[in-house]
Design a protein around this motif. Structure first.
Motif, mmCIF file in Angstrom:
data_model
loop_
_atom_site.group_PDB
_atom_site.id
_atom_site.type_symbol
_atom_site.label_atom_id
_atom_site.label_comp_id
_atom_site.label_asym_id
_atom_site.label_seq_id
_atom_site.Cartn_x
_atom_site.Cartn_y
_atom_site.Cartn_z
ATOM 1 N N MET A 1 0.846 -1.187 0.000
ATOM 2 C CA MET A 1 0.000 0.000 0.000
ATOM 3 C C MET A 1 0.885 1.242 0.000
ATOM 4 S SD MET A 1 -3.038 -1.082 2.679
ATOM 5 C CE MET A 1 -1.903 -1.591 3.991
ATOM 6 N N VAL A 2 0.576 2.172 -0.870
ATOM 7 C CA VAL A 2 1.336 3.418 -0.983
ATOM 8 C C VAL A 2 0.437 4.560 -0.528
ATOM 9 C CG1 VAL A 2 2.584 4.981 -2.519
ATOM 10 C CG2 VAL A 2 2.722 2.499 -2.860
ATOM 11 N N THR A 3 0.840 5.232 0.543
ATOM 12 C CA THR A 3 0.018 6.275 1.166
ATOM 13 C C THR A 3 0.502 7.653 0.738
ATOM 14 O OG1 THR A 3 -0.353 4.849 3.080
ATOM 15 C CG2 THR A 3 -0.798 7.189 3.372
ATOM 16 N N VAL A 4 -0.437 8.471 0.236
ATOM 17 C CA VAL A 4 -0.111 9.803 -0.275
ATOM 18 C C VAL A 4 -1.133 10.792 0.250
ATOM 19 C CG1 VAL A 4 0.547 11.114 -2.330
ATOM 20 C CG2 VAL A 4 0.528 8.625 -2.417
ATOM 21 N N ILE A 5 -0.660 11.960 0.705
ATOM 22 C CA ILE A 5 -1.544 13.018 1.195
ATOM 23 C C ILE A 5 -1.573 14.211 0.237
ATOM 24 C CG2 ILE A 5 -1.917 14.674 3.081
ATOM 25 C CD1 ILE A 5 -0.715 12.653 4.984
ATOM 26 N N ASN A 6 -0.450 14.486 -0.397
ATOM 27 C CA ASN A 6 -0.349 15.636 -1.304
ATOM 28 C C ASN A 6 -1.348 15.489 -2.458
ATOM 29 O OD1 ASN A 6 0.612 17.175 -3.681
ATOM 30 N ND2 ASN A 6 2.313 17.736 -2.351
ATOM 31 N N LEU B 1 4.615 8.192 1.136
ATOM 32 C CA LEU B 1 5.247 9.196 0.278
ATOM 33 C C LEU B 1 5.094 10.571 0.924
ATOM 34 C CD1 LEU B 1 4.287 8.053 -3.340
ATOM 35 C CD2 LEU B 1 6.238 7.389 -1.924
ATOM 36 N N ASP B 2 5.802 10.782 2.028
ATOM 37 C CA ASP B 2 5.738 12.059 2.737
ATOM 38 C C ASP B 2 6.691 13.080 2.113
ATOM 39 O OD1 ASP B 2 3.910 10.960 4.485
ATOM 40 O OD2 ASP B 2 5.439 10.333 5.924
ATOM 41 N N ASN B 3 7.945 12.677 1.930
ATOM 42 C CA ASN B 3 8.953 13.573 1.349
ATOM 43 C C ASN B 3 9.065 13.300 -0.152
ATOM 44 O OD1 ASN B 3 9.668 14.703 3.930
ATOM 45 N ND2 ASN B 3 10.725 12.770 4.354
ATOM 46 N N ALA C 1 7.908 17.245 -8.292
ATOM 47 C CA ALA C 1 7.476 18.637 -8.506
ATOM 48 C C ALA C 1 6.337 19.007 -7.560
ATOM 49 C CB ALA C 1 7.049 18.844 -9.958
ATOM 50 N N ALA C 2 5.432 18.054 -7.342
ATOM 51 C CA ALA C 2 4.327 18.305 -6.401
ATOM 52 C C ALA C 2 4.871 18.508 -4.989
ATOM 53 C CB ALA C 2 3.344 17.131 -6.424
ATOM 54 N N GLY C 3 5.890 17.735 -4.625
ATOM 55 C CA GLY C 3 6.500 17.901 -3.310
ATOM 56 C C GLY C 3 7.229 19.223 -3.170
ATOM 57 N N VAL C 4 7.920 19.631 -4.235
ATOM 58 C CA VAL C 4 8.638 20.914 -4.222
ATOM 59 C C VAL C 4 7.644 22.069 -4.077
ATOM 60 C CG1 VAL C 4 10.014 22.514 -5.632
ATOM 61 C CG2 VAL C 4 10.628 20.082 -5.521
ATOM 62 N N LEU C 5 6.511 21.972 -4.782
ATOM 63 C CA LEU C 5 5.494 23.020 -4.679
ATOM 64 C C LEU C 5 4.958 23.126 -3.261
ATOM 65 C CD1 LEU C 5 3.682 25.106 -6.081
ATOM 66 C CD2 LEU C 5 2.066 23.268 -6.586
ATOM 67 N N GLN C 6 4.740 21.980 -2.619
ATOM 68 C CA GLN C 6 4.272 21.978 -1.233
ATOM 69 C C GLN C 6 5.303 22.630 -0.313
ATOM 70 O OE1 GLN C 6 3.798 18.063 0.554
ATOM 71 N NE2 GLN C 6 2.044 18.776 1.749
ATOM 72 N N LYS C 7 6.572 22.323 -0.514
ATOM 73 C CA LYS C 7 7.624 22.936 0.293
ATOM 74 C C LYS C 7 7.727 24.436 0.022
ATOM 75 C CE LYS C 7 10.728 19.247 1.659
ATOM 76 N NZ LYS C 7 12.131 18.808 1.776
ATOM 77 N N GLN C 8 7.493 24.828 -1.237
ATOM 78 C CA GLN C 8 7.565 26.241 -1.579
ATOM 79 C C GLN C 8 6.498 27.033 -0.836
ATOM 80 O OE1 GLN C 8 9.893 27.914 -3.671
ATOM 81 N NE2 GLN C 8 8.913 29.580 -2.545
ATOM 82 N N LYS C 9 5.327 26.442 -0.672
ATOM 83 C CA LYS C 9 4.273 27.108 0.090
ATOM 84 C C LYS C 9 4.697 27.316 1.538
ATOM 85 C CE LYS C 9 0.361 25.443 -2.685
ATOM 86 N NZ LYS C 9 -0.927 24.707 -2.663
#
Length: 619
Positions: free
Chosen positions: A287-292, A342-344, A382-390
């Motif tokens: 199982m792969v867990t994703v929140i973003n 998939l947190d980071n 890229a989705a993770g980078v955008l989240q960090k940018q926020k």
């Protein structure tokens, strides 16, 4: 740090398995009523909603069946400052309202709450959106009735998407998003269906719904035998999913290609986006867990990309079949408990060569089993980078809070100095006769630049979703608005901008004050416009202008009374300074010109009258 699956999703395995079993039972019964199971010796009550197999119950009109959410039922589903109302699938909303109009659902929920049960709403397929709306409805109820003690969760299996970006944004702002857990089998096509317009699948969709309908007059093998229709449906959904995810990936990567905006002028993209915790089942027990939510959207598309050796007809059949296998999947997956988080996202391995530890090795294997190519993983990064940018944008803003506080302290000293000289700081600033007035104007402009940067980020949703609800932001925004907006109003009327542009409140009010006012009103739970104390001087200026234009008192009497009543309330709450009553203030000079009969009975006469004024000592 290692964590259990229960810690991650906040729900025990046995409850998930029972919810899945009850959701599939509701699906197979095809009855119009929900199922309720109060598990023996458990603190949980599970409500399962069945799906529906009519096209109109999925998409009521072209292209996507989307409409604004019912704000009377779901007042929190909007952005605060910008004021956007969440978009929702109106077919699913209509079905939920039918359930809500039946007192049986509300009665059973109240009974479960009285028994201190943890309420779980669940649904498979199109029962999922009904469970989602039921959960939000209960969360809204608990928010509005703070004495209500309730705990609730929502778990869906193969649910289609239901709401737009504002929908998810609002849930994250309210810290409700963690209540929602969505299980998705890798090949299941149904969670992707909402990404395609009805027109692209109008012919095939009724047949596909017959495949899922346990009471269909068609035999499933007969439907599967019509490979042209199933392959056409699969291809249509995935082509549209490609358009949506490509556009989203370009935005995540901050593409400046002008073709990006040109394309969406001609191609209408689905408004629906994911929210909550998504758990993708690989098919091999992982199982792969994703929140973003941006990452989930990318996975919707990339997990269903065909490999060179796969035939579209076979995959199309598998995409239908896997929609019905959740009960089997849940049993196997929860027994193995092989979970990848998939947190980071910015650190996930792009290729096997970038694997340098056991955790990344397990992640790489799981992503391979989901069919995620190098390109797909770059999109996830890229989705993770955008989240960090926020988060970085918020940190930058917070680093300026001390500068904002310093600027406000300077303007507070300016206001005190003006009061000592027995002229309100509004009038002193308006006439600009002293060097201190010039310095105040410089500070006003500096602060405006800082706040305009914040508002620009909020407009583009470039800050964390809970930014506008943070107590520190609300308090600082309120302090800024009450102290500085009167100076903006003074500047506006000092330069007679109302003659060219119109009244300040209609044409001249900057967004930085509109946003911060809405933050306070939202925190207090009051109606729009109830915290307009910082606009007091704009109303006074317009009434002065009406007097100059020889409008009779009878024409403005209602506005005068309303202003006096609000002024009394603002003063009693400390929302406005008492310097408005200084003898030389614009307000007092205007008020003394009103008819004697009105002034004699006015609720603020004692405060305005020179002999009766109740001003605090200035020494």
């Amino acid at each position: 740090m290692e964590r259990s699956f229960v810690e991650s999703v906040g729900m025990q395995d046995i409850i998930i398995i029972k919810a899945c079993s009850l959701a599939m039972e509701a699906h197979n019964s095809a009855a119009p009523n929900f199922l309720l199971d109060k598990i023996h010796n458990s603190s949980h009550a599970i409500f399962a909603f069945p799906g529906s197999w009519s096209t109109d119950d999925w998409v009521s009109r072209k292209p996507f069946g989307a409409s604004k959410i019912d704000q009377t039922l779901f007042p929190s589903l909007r952005s605060v400052g910008k004021g956007d109302t969440a978009i929702v699938n109106d077919s699913f909303l209509g079905q939920f309202k039918i359930y809500l109009s039946d007192s049986n659902l509300q009665q059973e929920v109240r009974k479960a709450m009285a028994e201190n049960k943890h309420i779980v709403f669940t649904g498979h397929s199109s029962g999922g959106p009904i469970a989602i709306l039921a959960t939000i409805w209960l969360l809204e109820h608990c928010k509005q009735n703070q004495n209500s003690q309730c705990t609730t969760s929502c778990v869906t299996f193969g649910s289609p998407l239901i709401g737009d970006r504002v929908f998810g944004h609002a849930l994250r702002r309210e810290h409700w998003s963690h209540h929602f857990i969505h299980f998705v089998n890798r090949y299941d096509i149904v969670p992707r269906v909402s990404l395609a317009p009805l027109s692209s699948m109008e012919r095939e969709f009724p047949l596909i719904l017959c495949f899922f309908n346990p009471k269909s007059c068609y035999h499933r093998q007969e439907i599967v035998g019509r490979s042209q229709e199933s392959a056409g449906f699969f291809g249509s959904v995935m082509r549209n999913a490609a358009s949506v995810t490509s556009h989203a990936a370009c935005l995540s990567m901050e593409s400046t290609n002008p073709l990006l905006e040109s394309v969406i002028r001609f191609v209408e993209l689905s408004p629906y986006t994911p929210f909550g915790t998504y758990i993708f089942c690989t098919g091999s027990g992982k199982m792969v867990t994703v929140i973003n939510p941006d990452a989930v959207l990318q996975m919707f598309f990339h997990c269903l990309q065909l490999s060179p050796e796969e035939d579209i007809t076979d995959v199309a059949y598998k995409s239908l079949q896997e929609h019905l296998l959740y009960e089997f999947t849940m049993q196997g997956n929860l027994e193995r408990q092989t979970v990848v988080y998939l947190d980071n996202l910015d650190q996930i391995p792009v290729t096997a060569n970038s694997v340098d530890n056991d955790e990344k090795r397990l992640t790489n294997i799981a992503l391979d089993e989901l069919g995620l190519s190098t390109r797909a993983r770059i999109c996830l990064q890229a989705a993770g980078v955008l989240q960090k940018q926020k988060a970085q944008n918020q940190a930058k803003i917070e680093s300026n809070f001390s500068k904002i506080e310093e600027g406000l302290s300077m303007l507070e000293r300016y206001r005190t100095t003006c009061e000592v000289l027995e002229i309100g700081y509004y009038d002193a600033f308006k006439f600009q006769r002293k060097h201190d007035d010039f310095n105040a104007n410089v500070k006003r402009l500096e602060l405006a630049g800082m706040w305009d940067e914040i508002i620009e980020m909020l407009w583009k949703y470039n800050l964390p979703d809970d930014f506008e609800a943070r107590k520190q932001c609300v308090e600082l925004g309120t302090k800024y608005r009450r102290l500085v907006e009167p100076l903006d109003i003074a500047n506006y009327y000092r330069h007679n901008k109302n003659d060219d542009t119109g009244p300040y409140m209609v044409k001249g009010r900057p967004g930085r004050y509109k946003y911060t006012q809405k933050w306070l009103e939202y925190e207090r739970g009051t109606a729009a416009g109830t915290c307009s104390e910082s606009c007091f001087w704009a109303e006074v200026e317009e009434l002065c202008a009406d007097g100059d234009n020889k409008r009779s008192f009878e024409e403005v009497a209602e506005r005068v009374l309303r202003l006096e009543n609000k002024l009394g309330q603002w003063l009693s709450r400390g929302d406005i300074g008492r310097d408005v009553y200084l003898e030389e203030s614009t307000f007092v000079k205007w008020w003394t010109t009103l008819p004697e009969q009105h002034k004699a009975g006015s609720s603020i006469r004692a405060l305005v009258d020179k002999e009766g004024r109740n001003l605090p000592s200035l020494i």
